[in-house]
Design a protein around this motif. Structure first.
Motif, PDB file in Angstrom:
ATOM      1  N   MET B  15       0.841  -1.209   0.000  1.00 58.68           N
ATOM      2  CA  MET B  15       0.000   0.000   0.000  1.00 58.68           C
ATOM      3  C   MET B  15       0.866   1.244   0.000  1.00 58.68           C
ATOM      4  SD  MET B  15      -3.353  -0.199   2.471  1.00 58.68           S
ATOM      5  CE  MET B  15      -2.352  -0.019   3.866  1.00 58.68           C
ATOM      6  N   GLY B  16       0.444   2.245  -0.748  1.00 63.62           N
ATOM      7  CA  GLY B  16       1.143   3.516  -0.757  1.00 63.62           C
ATOM      8  C   GLY B  16       2.193   3.634  -1.854  1.00 63.62           C
ATOM      9  N   LEU B  81      -0.959   3.372  -4.096  1.00 66.70           N
ATOM     10  CA  LEU B  81      -1.818   2.187  -4.232  1.00 66.70           C
ATOM     11  C   LEU B  81      -2.583   1.877  -2.951  1.00 66.70           C
ATOM     12  CD1 LEU B  81       0.564   0.200  -6.495  1.00 66.70           C
ATOM     13  CD2 LEU B  81      -1.902   0.344  -6.874  1.00 66.70           C
ATOM     14  N   GLU B  82      -3.839   1.458  -3.138  1.00 66.85           N
ATOM     15  CA  GLU B  82      -4.711   1.089  -2.020  1.00 66.85           C
ATOM     16  C   GLU B  82      -5.122  -0.376  -2.169  1.00 66.85           C
ATOM     17  OE1 GLU B  82      -8.007   3.776  -2.134  1.00 66.85           O
ATOM     18  OE2 GLU B  82      -6.756   5.558  -1.766  1.00 66.85           O
ATOM     19  N   LEU B  83      -5.595  -0.954  -1.046  1.00 65.62           N
ATOM     20  CA  LEU B  83      -5.999  -2.363  -1.070  1.00 65.62           C
ATOM     21  C   LEU B  83      -7.050  -2.625  -2.151  1.00 65.62           C
ATOM     22  CD1 LEU B  83      -6.298  -3.145   2.758  1.00 65.62           C
ATOM     23  CD2 LEU B  83      -4.464  -3.818   1.205  1.00 65.62           C
ATOM     24  N   LEU B 113      -2.759  -7.447 -10.259  1.00 62.07           N
ATOM     25  CA  LEU B 113      -2.172  -6.551  -9.259  1.00 62.07           C
ATOM     26  C   LEU B 113      -2.681  -6.925  -7.881  1.00 62.07           C
ATOM     27  CD1 LEU B 113      -0.669  -3.943  -8.341  1.00 62.07           C
ATOM     28  CD2 LEU B 113      -2.774  -2.703  -8.863  1.00 62.07           C
ATOM     29  N   THR B 114      -1.763  -7.171  -6.971  1.00 64.05           N
ATOM     30  CA  THR B 114      -2.115  -7.466  -5.580  1.00 64.05           C
ATOM     31  C   THR B 114      -1.466  -6.427  -4.691  1.00 64.05           C
ATOM     32  OG1 THR B 114      -2.154  -9.835  -6.059  1.00 64.05           O
ATOM     33  CG2 THR B 114      -2.058  -9.194  -3.743  1.00 64.05           C
TER      34      THR B 114
END
Lengths: 110, 116
Positions: B15-16, B81-83, B113-114
């Protein structure tokens, strides 16, 4: 409510059976597309049609513009036809934008 | 030989972070697209470019920025990026028809994308 509805959501058939997947839409369209997504994830375009009927091998796609309805038929189904079949429409006046149905998961068994 | 290619095929990140996905087509098409397929396998258009010009820009957070350096390439950059960004992203290409509709679309293999 989705602008593109498919039925059934899931379908199991035995090898050799005749299969029909239905797609209804509630908006004006310039074209309708049928796509196939394999278990591995790849997406292939099967048909694009704006009227009448198209045939490719064992696959037949029909559309009735007045009734806003399309069907995808598979004759003599085979286990390799197992996939998710997705109906999509190009909304009239929206350039190249596709709006998708939720897909029909088909499993063909021996 | 591949008609529409995407890299990477898999992307796992925290994340981020900021990440990019690249797409290239060798079909001579003038229109390219980015789609997102969520965990329920529902496909949704994100962006479309025709001759390097943005023609479709759906309601997507402005953390997502497409860039088309030429007709054969359409990249997707994602900031912070977020969950919820975890999904499969598909690139596609087609000819744009004279009346404005789209011809048959050819899809890339997808990028999973994970975001952790």
């Amino acid at each position: 409510k989705n602008e593109v509805e498919q039925s059934p959501q899931n379908l199991t058939a035995q090898e050799g059976e005749f299969i029909t997947i239905n797609c209804s839409y509630s908006v004006g369209i310039s074209a309708l597309h049928w796509l196939q997504q394999h278990p591995g994830g790849g997406i292939v375009s099967l048909f694009m049609l704006s009227s009448g009927k198209k045939k490719h091998g064992r696959l037949i796609a029909t559309i009735n513009i007045q009734e806003k309805h399309s069907s995808l038929h598979i004759t003599a189904s085979h286990p390799r036809d197992s996939a998710v079949y997705i109906c999509a429409v190009t909304l009239a006046g929206t350039a190249s934008k596709l709006t998708f149905g939720t897909g029909t998961r088909l499993q063909v068994t021996l | 030989d591949t008609a529409v290619s995407q890299t990477p095929k898999y992307l796992v990140t925290q994340m981020g972070n900021d990440k990019s996905i690249k797409c290239e087509q060798n079909l001579g098409h003038d229109t390219m697209y980015w789609y997102k397929q969520d965990s329920k396998k529902f496909l949704k258009i994100m962006f479309s470019y025709n001759n390097k010009e943005l023609i479709i820009n759906e309601t997507v957070p402005n953390r997502f920025s497409p860039k088309s350096p030429d007709k054969a390439h359409l990249n997707l950059h994602i900031n912070s990026l977020e969950l919820g960004d975890s999904a499969v992203y598909f690139c596609a290409s087609s000819h744009r028809l004279e009346y404005g509709g789209t011809d048959t679309q050819y899809f890339g293999p997808g990028t999973r994308l994970t975001v952790l």
